[in-house]
Motif scaffolding. Structure first.
Motif, mmCIF file in Angstrom:
data_model
loop_
_atom_site.group_PDB
_atom_site.id
_atom_site.type_symbol
_atom_site.label_atom_id
_atom_site.label_comp_id
_atom_site.label_asym_id
_atom_site.label_seq_id
_atom_site.Cartn_x
_atom_site.Cartn_y
_atom_site.Cartn_z
ATOM 1 N N GLN A 62 0.669 -1.589 0.168
ATOM 2 C CA GLN A 62 0.012 0.353 -0.575
ATOM 3 C C GLN A 62 1.139 1.264 0.305
ATOM 4 O O GLN A 62 1.748 1.322 0.530
ATOM 5 N N LEU A 87 -5.348 2.746 6.729
ATOM 6 C CA LEU A 87 -5.607 3.009 5.521
ATOM 7 C C LEU A 87 -4.060 2.927 5.131
ATOM 8 O O LEU A 87 -3.997 2.093 3.406
ATOM 9 N N PHE A 105 -16.835 -3.568 12.707
ATOM 10 C CA PHE A 105 -17.852 -3.522 11.377
ATOM 11 C C PHE A 105 -18.673 -4.288 10.989
ATOM 12 O O PHE A 105 -18.641 -4.614 9.774
ATOM 13 N N ILE A 149 -22.475 8.005 10.704
ATOM 14 C CA ILE A 149 -21.238 7.881 10.961
ATOM 15 C C ILE A 149 -20.942 8.176 12.511
ATOM 16 O O ILE A 149 -20.605 8.184 13.533
ATOM 17 N N THR A 242 -17.536 8.634 -0.303
ATOM 18 C CA THR A 242 -17.605 7.209 -1.063
ATOM 19 C C THR A 242 -19.034 7.114 -1.071
ATOM 20 O O THR A 242 -19.512 7.491 -2.030
ATOM 21 N N MET A 280 -23.550 0.455 -8.807
ATOM 22 C CA MET A 280 -22.025 0.522 -7.893
ATOM 23 C C MET A 280 -20.704 0.146 -9.223
ATOM 24 O O MET A 280 -20.233 0.188 -8.750
ATOM 25 N N PHE A 289 -7.664 1.896 -6.772
ATOM 26 C CA PHE A 289 -6.823 2.291 -5.826
ATOM 27 C C PHE A 289 -5.342 1.920 -5.858
ATOM 28 O O PHE A 289 -5.564 1.915 -6.861
ATOM 29 N N VAL A 343 -16.070 -2.603 -6.268
ATOM 30 C CA VAL A 343 -15.783 -1.576 -5.965
ATOM 31 C C VAL A 343 -15.054 -1.374 -4.589
ATOM 32 O O VAL A 343 -15.122 -0.199 -4.112
ATOM 33 N N PHE A 344 -15.322 -2.731 -3.560
ATOM 34 C CA PHE A 344 -14.425 -2.740 -2.239
ATOM 35 C C PHE A 344 -12.894 -2.378 -2.192
ATOM 36 O O PHE A 344 -12.670 -2.590 -0.758
ATOM 37 N N CYS A 351 -12.424 -2.997 1.638
ATOM 38 C CA CYS A 351 -14.022 -1.499 2.667
ATOM 39 C C CYS A 351 -13.516 -2.254 3.904
ATOM 40 O O CYS A 351 -13.870 -3.557 4.275
ATOM 41 N N LEU A 352 -13.522 -1.966 4.994
ATOM 42 C CA LEU A 352 -13.803 -1.954 6.289
ATOM 43 C C LEU A 352 -15.027 -1.281 6.468
ATOM 44 O O LEU A 352 -16.282 -2.317 7.476
ATOM 45 N N LEU A 361 -27.011 2.316 1.188
ATOM 46 C CA LEU A 361 -27.510 2.235 -0.173
ATOM 47 C C LEU A 361 -28.576 1.600 -0.290
ATOM 48 O O LEU A 361 -29.665 2.228 -0.494
HETATM 49 C C1 HEM Z 1 -19.880 2.811 -1.457
HETATM 50 C C2 HEM Z 1 -18.923 3.133 -0.846
HETATM 51 C C3 HEM Z 1 -17.408 2.515 -0.331
HETATM 52 C C4 HEM Z 1 -17.124 2.367 -1.439
HETATM 53 C C5 HEM Z 1 -17.005 2.837 -2.712
HETATM 54 C C6 HEM Z 1 -15.412 2.086 -0.220
HETATM 55 C C7 HEM Z 1 -14.341 1.674 -1.353
HETATM 56 C C8 HEM Z 1 -13.058 1.848 -0.620
HETATM 57 C C9 HEM Z 1 -11.837 0.573 -0.834
HETATM 58 C C10 HEM Z 1 -11.397 0.458 -3.355
HETATM 59 C C11 HEM Z 1 -11.120 0.592 0.020
HETATM 60 C C12 HEM Z 1 -9.547 -0.152 -0.572
HETATM 61 C C13 HEM Z 1 -8.994 1.289 -0.560
HETATM 62 C C14 HEM Z 1 -7.391 0.498 -0.960
HETATM 63 O O1 HEM Z 1 -6.772 -0.538 -1.684
HETATM 64 O O2 HEM Z 1 -6.665 1.395 -1.444
HETATM 65 C C15 HEM Z 1 -11.880 1.318 0.802
HETATM 66 C C16 HEM Z 1 -11.501 0.863 2.523
HETATM 67 C C17 HEM Z 1 -11.959 1.862 3.719
HETATM 68 N N1 HEM Z 1 -12.658 1.661 3.867
HETATM 69 FE FE1 HEM Z 1 -14.167 2.200 2.580
HETATM 70 N N2 HEM Z 1 -15.952 2.647 0.923
HETATM 71 C C18 HEM Z 1 -17.215 3.367 0.885
HETATM 72 C C19 HEM Z 1 -17.524 3.004 2.511
HETATM 73 C C20 HEM Z 1 -17.112 2.979 3.244
HETATM 74 C C21 HEM Z 1 -17.852 3.387 4.738
HETATM 75 C C22 HEM Z 1 -19.011 3.945 4.840
HETATM 76 C C23 HEM Z 1 -16.412 2.976 5.443
HETATM 77 C C24 HEM Z 1 -16.597 2.902 7.396
HETATM 78 C C25 HEM Z 1 -17.482 3.963 7.786
HETATM 79 C C26 HEM Z 1 -15.231 2.523 5.439
HETATM 80 C C27 HEM Z 1 -14.399 2.499 5.781
HETATM 81 C C28 HEM Z 1 -13.368 2.093 5.469
HETATM 82 C C29 HEM Z 1 -12.037 2.641 5.753
HETATM 83 C C30 HEM Z 1 -11.472 2.035 7.808
HETATM 84 C C31 HEM Z 1 -11.076 1.341 4.573
HETATM 85 C C32 HEM Z 1 -9.272 0.888 5.241
HETATM 86 C C33 HEM Z 1 -9.604 -0.414 5.276
HETATM 87 C C34 HEM Z 1 -7.996 -0.983 5.483
HETATM 88 O O3 HEM Z 1 -6.940 -0.383 5.115
HETATM 89 O O4 HEM Z 1 -7.873 -1.935 6.218
HETATM 90 N N3 HEM Z 1 -16.128 3.025 3.783
HETATM 91 N N4 HEM Z 1 -13.168 1.777 0.795
#
Ligand code: HEM
Length: 401
Positions: A62, A87, A105, A149, A242, A280, A289, A343-344, A351-352, A361
């Protein structure tokens, strides 16, 4: 993995302006090669089949603070946010930072918030039905994630409007941004940090998950106090823009495909999950990413140098015809979604907040389909754009009825 007979030059695709939209540009790139250099010069990996390879800890890591350094930021509140965040960390540091929160979570626990999310969505939506054009971006899509949140953290109701402003100012700092935006971003990051400090130093709320999280981590001792606070800031920031953009994009495309919107309105509870999956995929809020290659890496015969900054375009992968039939066709009845929605993201940083994002959603869209089935766009369609990290949207007005 060592390259075999790989020697092909990664093509440069600086012709973004020649295409009608970002999807058309990515389609053309995909047809040319599995990896191209974007206008910024950064290699982007484009196909679904290569996502896993790009999150293998033996070949990539990362991005840490280099992304900010590249933009000239080497200290200050924004730097602190990034430096302490799960992250933007790797290995054991990342596992320590993520550990306690991934239990909180979990999908099962987030289901417990579904009713609250729906009640909030119903209240907001009902308040706008029949009152003419409204600012959907700000007053529904932006309001829901910030309020949820805030509720999770135990932020008092009266503080929410101010809290929301800081969140959306700080959020812009985690992607690429212009130097002219920095003072506002830094102001938001500093204010958010001070607010979280005051929240943690104030009286503990029995019900708030934040109290338990902080207590557990202080007892375990694997995180510093600054890291504990850093993860809370990460959650606030990662879950806001997001989800806000995902809600706008979903409504925009549903209303453009009138027959599918009608179908959804007839059975919102039954269709809310597939609707979220497809919206999505079709026009995501996160485009890519980042990763850094640990060694020379071969992608289908093209070589990316060791130590390169790379973008993994999940936005492109979700329109990859090898993975989805007729990928440019919006279809809420699609049955070829993979088990894990790209997408996550993928791998250790996946994504956590996925479970929470899905609940938000699904419930907001079901609420709109139930209470406002005759809704229509008001004014210009939104411009959703960007090829890296969280994408951007200019505005979105709707008339709910
Ligand atoms: C549609 C909504 C969302 C999308 C598309 C999304 C997408 C992503 C993606 C692609 C990553 C990975 C990034 C990477 O690998 O560099 C990520 C990481 C993360 N997301 Fe989401 N996210 C969304 C909503 C949320 C929500 C609602 C929360 C919490 C309240 C959240 C918390 C996190 C956290 C804490 C990470 C870091 C995880 C780590 O580094 O281990 N996300 N998200």
């Amino acid at each position: 993995m060592k390259p075999t007979n790989a020697s092909r030059e990664i093509p440069v695709r600086a012709d973004l302006d020649a295409f009608a939209d970002d999807h058309a540009y990515l389609r053309s790139c995909r047809e040319q090669a599995p990896v191209v250099r974007a206008p910024s010069g950064v290699p982007i990996v484009l196909h679904f089949r290569n996502i896993e390879k790009m999150v293998d800890p033996r070949t990539t890591r990362q991005l840490e603070t280099e992304g900010l350094a590249f933009q000239g930021v080497t200290s200050g509140p924004l730097y602190d946010v990034v430096q302490r965040s799960m992250l933007f960390s790797n290995g054991q540091v990342h596992r320590n930072r993520r550990g306690g929160l991934s239990r909180t979570f979990a999908f099962k626990l987030m289901e417990g918030y579904r009713e609250d999310v729906r009640a909030l969505a119903d209240r907001l939506v009902a308040g706008h039905v029949g009152h003419g054009p409204m600012d959907f971006l700000e007053d529904i899509a932006g309001e829901i994630p910030a309020r949820i949140i805030a509720k999770l953290l135990g932020v008092p109701e009266d503080d929410i409007p101010q809290f929301r402003k800081w969140v959306y100012a700080a959020v812009r700092g985690i992607g690429f941004h212009g130097p002219e935006e920095r003072p506002e971003i830094e102001k938001g990051a500093r204010a958010l940090q001070a607010y979280v400090d005051a929240l943690l130093d104030g009286p503990a709320s029995e019900r708030s998950f934040i109290t338990r999280y902080v207590q557990d981590n202080r007892e375990e001792g694997s995180l510093t106090e600054e890291e504990i606070r850093g993860q809370i800031i990460t959650l606030i920031i990662a879950g806001s823009d997001t989800t806000r953009l995902a809600l706008c994009s979903a409504m925009h495309h549903l209303l453009r495909h009138e027959d599918q919107w009608r179908t959804f309105c007839e059975a919102p509870e039954e269709l809310k999950k597939p609707v979220v999956q497809e919206t999505m995929r079709y026009d995501p809020s996160v485009a890519s990413f980042p990763r850094v290659t640990l060694e020379e890496l071969e992608i289908d015969g093209y070589v990316i140098d060791a130590g390169s900054f790379v973008g993994v375009s999940t936005m492109s992968a979700m329109r990859d015809p090898e993975a989805y039939a007729d990928p440019d066709h919006f279809d809420i009845h699609r049955t070829d979604h993979p088990k894990w929605h790209p997408v996550f993201g993928a791998g250790a940083h996946r994504c956590l907040g996925e479970a929470l994002a899905r609940v938000e959603l699904e419930e907001v869209l079901a609420s709109l389909a139930t209470l406002a089935p005759n809704s229509a766009p008001a004014g210009q369609p939104p411009k959703i754009s960007g090829l890296a990290a969280v994408r951007s949207i200019d505005q979105m007005a709707l008339e709910l009825r």
